[in-house]
Design a protein around this motif. Sequence first.
Motif, PDB file in Angstrom:
ATOM      1  N   ILE A   1     101.524 119.738  63.819  1.00 22.08           N
ATOM      2  CA  ILE A   1     102.325 118.652  64.518  1.00 22.08           C
ATOM      3  C   ILE A   1     103.694 119.378  64.633  1.00 22.08           C
ATOM      4  CG2 ILE A   1     103.033 117.775  61.941  1.00 22.08           C
ATOM      5  CD1 ILE A   1     102.997 114.928  63.144  1.00 22.08           C
ATOM      6  N   LYS A   2     104.489 118.856  65.483  1.00 21.98           N
ATOM      7  CA  LYS A   2     105.987 119.516  65.675  1.00 21.98           C
ATOM      8  C   LYS A   2     106.851 118.756  65.041  1.00 21.98           C
ATOM      9  CE  LYS A   2     108.073 119.193  69.584  1.00 21.98           C
ATOM     10  NZ  LYS A   2     108.448 119.122  70.946  1.00 21.98           N
ATOM     11  N   VAL A   3     107.598 119.462  63.834  1.00 27.90           N
ATOM     12  CA  VAL A   3     108.762 118.843  63.160  1.00 27.90           C
ATOM     13  C   VAL A   3     109.803 119.814  63.214  1.00 27.90           C
ATOM     14  CG1 VAL A   3     107.091 118.390  61.297  1.00 27.90           C
ATOM     15  CG2 VAL A   3     107.930 120.468  61.382  1.00 27.90           C
ATOM     16  N   VAL A   4     110.937 119.395  62.814  1.00 28.53           N
ATOM     17  CA  VAL A   4     112.270 120.023  62.655  1.00 28.53           C
ATOM     18  C   VAL A   4     112.725 120.649  61.404  1.00 28.53           C
ATOM     19  CG1 VAL A   4     114.939 119.687  63.504  1.00 28.53           C
ATOM     20  CG2 VAL A   4     113.078 118.375  64.434  1.00 28.53           C
ATOM     21  N   GLU A   5     112.995 122.104  61.424  1.00 29.28           N
ATOM     22  CA  GLU A   5     113.509 122.667  60.372  1.00 29.28           C
ATOM     23  C   GLU A   5     114.936 122.135  59.984  1.00 29.28           C
ATOM     24  OE1 GLU A   5     111.999 126.813  59.338  1.00 29.28           O
ATOM     25  OE2 GLU A   5     112.594 126.731  61.388  1.00 29.28           O
ATOM     26  N   ILE A   6     115.283 121.947  58.672  1.00 29.54           N
ATOM     27  CA  ILE A   6     116.467 121.419  58.284  1.00 29.54           C
ATOM     28  C   ILE A   6     117.543 122.390  58.295  1.00 29.54           C
ATOM     29  CG2 ILE A   6     117.716 120.629  56.364  1.00 29.54           C
ATOM     30  CD1 ILE A   6     115.121 119.342  55.035  1.00 29.54           C
ATOM     31  N   LYS A   7     117.093 123.813  58.007  1.00 30.15           N
ATOM     32  CA  LYS A   7     118.243 124.703  58.115  1.00 30.15           C
ATOM     33  C   LYS A   7     118.795 125.171  59.404  1.00 30.15           C
ATOM     34  CE  LYS A   7     115.560 127.059  54.267  1.00 30.15           C
ATOM     35  NZ  LYS A   7     114.958 128.358  54.066  1.00 30.15           N
ATOM     36  N   ASN A   8     117.892 125.259  60.537  1.00 29.14           N
ATOM     37  CA  ASN A   8     118.677 125.688  61.676  1.00 29.14           C
ATOM     38  C   ASN A   8     118.344 124.633  62.709  1.00 29.14           C
ATOM     39  OD1 ASN A   8     115.703 125.871  62.112  1.00 29.14           O
ATOM     40  ND2 ASN A   8     115.786 128.272  61.969  1.00 29.14           N
ATOM     41  N   ASN A   9     117.872 123.369  62.376  1.00 27.28           N
ATOM     42  CA  ASN A   9     117.480 122.402  63.359  1.00 27.28           C
ATOM     43  C   ASN A   9     116.843 122.822  64.487  1.00 27.28           C
ATOM     44  OD1 ASN A   9     117.886 119.659  64.125  1.00 27.28           O
ATOM     45  ND2 ASN A   9     119.419 120.120  65.574  1.00 27.28           N
ATOM     46  N   ARG A  10     115.676 123.611  64.233  1.00 34.75           N
ATOM     47  CA  ARG A  10     114.640 124.169  65.147  1.00 34.75           C
ATOM     48  C   ARG A  10     113.462 123.617  65.159  1.00 34.75           C
ATOM     49  NH1 ARG A  10     114.446 130.430  65.206  1.00 34.75           N
ATOM     50  NH2 ARG A  10     113.314 130.221  67.051  1.00 34.75           N
ATOM     51  N   ASN A  11     112.558 123.309  66.324  1.00 40.49           N
ATOM     52  CA  ASN A  11     111.333 122.787  66.283  1.00 40.49           C
ATOM     53  C   ASN A  11     110.350 123.853  65.954  1.00 40.49           C
ATOM     54  OD1 ASN A  11     112.081 120.410  67.235  1.00 40.49           O
ATOM     55  ND2 ASN A  11     112.153 120.663  69.185  1.00 40.49           N
ATOM     56  N   VAL A  12     109.574 123.493  65.045  1.00 41.14           N
ATOM     57  CA  VAL A  12     108.321 124.401  64.508  1.00 41.14           C
ATOM     58  C   VAL A  12     107.202 123.684  64.393  1.00 41.14           C
ATOM     59  CG1 VAL A  12     109.752 125.888  63.348  1.00 41.14           C
ATOM     60  CG2 VAL A  12     108.748 124.189  62.145  1.00 41.14           C
ATOM     61  N   PHE A  13     105.748 124.399  64.493  1.00 39.46           N
ATOM     62  CA  PHE A  13     104.559 123.520  64.295  1.00 39.46           C
ATOM     63  C   PHE A  13     104.094 123.783  62.893  1.00 39.46           C
ATOM     64  CE2 PHE A  13     105.039 123.619  68.935  1.00 39.46           C
ATOM     65  CZ  PHE A  13     104.475 122.408  69.296  1.00 39.46           C
ATOM     66  N   ILE A  14     103.742 122.851  62.195  1.00 44.66           N
ATOM     67  CA  ILE A  14     102.929 122.898  60.940  1.00 44.66           C
ATOM     68  C   ILE A  14     101.662 122.430  60.892  1.00 44.66           C
ATOM     69  CG2 ILE A  14     105.134 123.132  59.631  1.00 44.66           C
ATOM     70  CD1 ILE A  14     104.602 120.234  58.635  1.00 44.66           C
ATOM     71  N   ASN A  15     100.645 122.862  60.196  1.00 45.10           N
ATOM     72  CA  ASN A  15      99.372 122.467  60.108  1.00 45.10           C
ATOM     73  C   ASN A  15      99.267 121.144  59.315  1.00 45.10           C
ATOM     74  OD1 ASN A  15      98.146 124.698  61.454  1.00 45.10           O
ATOM     75  ND2 ASN A  15      98.015 125.647  59.545  1.00 45.10           N
ATOM     76  N   LEU A  16      98.775 119.970  59.911  1.00 45.74           N
ATOM     77  CA  LEU A  16      98.518 118.899  59.287  1.00 45.74           C
ATOM     78  C   LEU A  16      98.000 119.049  57.720  1.00 45.74           C
ATOM     79  CD1 LEU A  16      97.231 116.400  61.804  1.00 45.74           C
ATOM     80  CD2 LEU A  16      99.436 116.667  60.987  1.00 45.74           C
ATOM     81  N   SER A  17      96.949 119.823  57.537  1.00 38.75           N
ATOM     82  CA  SER A  17      96.326 120.275  56.392  1.00 38.75           C
ATOM     83  C   SER A  17      97.632 120.626  55.206  1.00 38.75           C
ATOM     84  CB  SER A  17      95.136 121.314  56.416  1.00 38.75           C
ATOM     85  OG  SER A  17      95.645 122.363  56.898  1.00 38.75           O
TER      86      SER A  17
ATOM     87  N   VAL B   1     109.071 115.056  56.262  1.00 37.63           N
ATOM     88  CA  VAL B   1     107.657 115.838  55.858  1.00 37.63           C
ATOM     89  C   VAL B   1     107.843 116.856  54.734  1.00 37.63           C
ATOM     90  CG1 VAL B   1     105.853 117.307  56.828  1.00 37.63           C
ATOM     91  CG2 VAL B   1     106.896 115.412  58.295  1.00 37.63           C
ATOM     92  N   LEU B   2     107.077 116.554  53.611  1.00 33.47           N
ATOM     93  CA  LEU B   2     107.047 117.545  52.416  1.00 33.47           C
ATOM     94  C   LEU B   2     105.667 118.508  52.683  1.00 33.47           C
ATOM     95  CD1 LEU B   2     108.344 118.535  49.967  1.00 33.47           C
ATOM     96  CD2 LEU B   2     107.189 116.712  48.821  1.00 33.47           C
ATOM     97  N   THR B   3     105.910 119.803  52.518  1.00 37.72           N
ATOM     98  CA  THR B   3     104.474 120.391  52.622  1.00 37.72           C
ATOM     99  C   THR B   3     104.319 120.853  50.957  1.00 37.72           C
ATOM    100  OG1 THR B   3     105.603 122.628  52.556  1.00 37.72           O
ATOM    101  CG2 THR B   3     105.114 121.597  54.651  1.00 37.72           C
ATOM    102  N   MET B   4     102.821 121.159  50.813  1.00 37.32           N
ATOM    103  CA  MET B   4     102.503 121.702  49.545  1.00 37.32           C
ATOM    104  C   MET B   4     103.237 122.757  49.113  1.00 37.32           C
ATOM    105  SD  MET B   4      98.589 120.966  50.012  1.00 37.32           S
ATOM    106  CE  MET B   4      98.462 121.221  51.841  1.00 37.32           C
ATOM    107  N   GLU B   5     103.865 123.614  49.930  1.00 38.10           N
ATOM    108  CA  GLU B   5     104.748 124.388  49.216  1.00 38.10           C
ATOM    109  C   GLU B   5     106.075 124.366  48.916  1.00 38.10           C
ATOM    110  OE1 GLU B   5     103.627 125.141  52.733  1.00 38.10           O
ATOM    111  OE2 GLU B   5     101.624 125.729  51.653  1.00 38.10           O
TER     112      GLU B   5
END
Length: 152
Positions: free
Chosen positions: A43-59, A73-77
């Motif tokens: 899924i495409k999300v926005v990074e807080i630090k630099n306001n860039r679009n990135v893809f992260i795995n749903l898992s 969105v909060l990841t396991m890391e």
Amino acid sequence: MKLRINHIWNDLKSENEIDLVSHSVNKETIQKIENYLNKETQIKVVEIKNNRNVFINLSDIEVILSLGHMSQVLTMEGKIYYLNKRLKELSFLEDGFLCRINQSTILNLEEIIEFNVEQYSRLEVMTKSKNKYLISRHYAKNIKERLLWQKH
């Protein structure tokens, strides 16, 4: 050429194993099917630090929290991203291991390590990262069924 698919069910096979038997002419088609089934959904999300679009795995997602007109969105890391969608627009995610647990939260059910029954038939769940979330009674029955189904 239209493919004819025959289904043979065998409960003695492992749940994560599928046999495909075909003519060698279908090798490319079988490879496409395998790639599709093993593909990690992103899924495409926005990074807080630099306001860039990135893809992260749903898992990799632990939880998605409502922030009104957008979601967090909060990841396991422990990484935090933003998603320019409301939770009701993310209902397509609920087909897999992500599930709505209350009006403001979608949780990764595979991250749950324990749950307790709280007051007013609500469930409190704890994830592998030791975060606790409340499941409203409206969603509790569905969550219990899905958790039991996952264990089998």
